[in-house]
Motif scaffolding. Structure first.
Motif, short mmCIF file in Angstrom:
data_model
loop_
_atom_site.label_atom_id
_atom_site.label_comp_id
_atom_site.label_asym_id
_atom_site.label_seq_id
_atom_site.Cartn_x
_atom_site.Cartn_y
_atom_site.Cartn_z
N UNK A 35 0.83 -1.20 0.00
CA UNK A 35 0.00 0.00 0.00
C UNK A 35 0.87 1.25 0.00
N UNK A 36 1.93 1.23 0.78
CA UNK A 36 2.84 2.38 0.82
C UNK A 36 3.47 2.67 -0.52
N UNK A 37 3.97 1.65 -1.16
CA UNK A 37 4.59 1.83 -2.47
C UNK A 37 3.57 2.25 -3.52
N UNK A 38 2.42 1.63 -3.48
CA UNK A 38 1.38 1.99 -4.45
C UNK A 38 0.92 3.42 -4.25
N UNK A 39 0.78 3.82 -3.00
CA UNK A 39 0.37 5.20 -2.70
C UNK A 39 1.38 6.18 -3.27
N UNK A 40 2.63 5.91 -3.03
CA UNK A 40 3.70 6.79 -3.50
C UNK A 40 3.68 6.90 -5.02
N UNK A 60 -8.35 11.11 -9.55
CA UNK A 60 -9.11 10.30 -10.50
C UNK A 60 -8.24 9.22 -11.11
N UNK A 61 -7.04 9.59 -11.50
CA UNK A 61 -6.13 8.60 -12.08
C UNK A 61 -5.78 7.53 -11.05
N UNK A 62 -5.62 7.93 -9.80
CA UNK A 62 -5.30 6.96 -8.75
C UNK A 62 -6.40 5.93 -8.63
N UNK A 63 -7.64 6.38 -8.60
CA UNK A 63 -8.77 5.45 -8.49
C UNK A 63 -8.80 4.51 -9.69
N UNK A 64 -8.80 5.08 -10.87
CA UNK A 64 -8.91 4.28 -12.09
C UNK A 64 -7.76 3.28 -12.22
N UNK A 65 -6.55 3.74 -11.95
CA UNK A 65 -5.39 2.85 -12.05
C UNK A 65 -5.44 1.76 -10.98
N UNK A 66 -5.85 2.13 -9.78
CA UNK A 66 -5.92 1.15 -8.69
C UNK A 66 -6.96 0.08 -8.99
N UNK A 85 -4.93 -2.93 -3.76
CA UNK A 85 -5.31 -1.97 -4.79
C UNK A 85 -6.70 -1.39 -4.54
N UNK A 86 -7.63 -2.22 -4.10
CA UNK A 86 -8.98 -1.74 -3.80
C UNK A 86 -8.94 -0.76 -2.63
N UNK A 87 -8.13 -1.09 -1.61
CA UNK A 87 -7.98 -0.17 -0.47
C UNK A 87 -7.46 1.18 -0.93
N UNK A 88 -6.50 1.15 -1.84
CA UNK A 88 -5.94 2.39 -2.37
C UNK A 88 -6.99 3.16 -3.17
N UNK A 89 -7.78 2.46 -3.95
CA UNK A 89 -8.85 3.11 -4.70
C UNK A 89 -9.84 3.78 -3.75
#
Length: 109
Positions: free
Chosen positions: A11-16, A24-30, A49-53
């Motif tokens: 999650x940390x790496x994905x968030x970064x 919007x891009x974060x949600x769609x990509x996640x 990924x769902x948590x990040x979205x």
């Protein structure tokens, strides 16, 4: 413990990586990455990924539905591992009943 650590690091790496792309891009990509992970039967990764979205769009029904499905599926597999077949079937039924979630058909071996 190890699963929690891996999830936190993921999650940390994905968030970064995704923060620079905008909300919007974060949600769609996640969500795209979550769908790919589900198709590859990498459910812990998909959950991350769902948590990040959901961090990006907390009220998004699609992500909430995916989260419910993943959590129910993981619980079903835990019951299966304990040979609690009845409870596993109940949880798998919950996965199927979620409207507008993933339609992927994970293998139950």
């Amino acid at each position: 413990m190890r699963k929690s650590f891996v999830k936190i690091i993921s999650i940390g790496l994905l968030s970064f990586l995704l923060v620079s792309c905008g909300k919007n891009d974060t949600y769609d990509q996640s969500m795209q990455k979550a769908k790919e992970a589900i198709n590859e039967e990498k459910f812990e990764e998909a959950e991350s990924f769902v948590d990040l979205a959901l961090e990006s769009r907390p009220k998004e029904d699609e992500a909430k539905n995916y989260q419910k499905q993943i959590q129910s599926y993981n619980k079903a597999m835990a019951f299966k591992k304990k040979k609690e077949t009845k409870n596993a079937v109940i949880k798998l039924d919950e996965v199927i009943k979620v409207k507008e979630g993933s339609e992927a058909d994970p293998k139950v071996s």
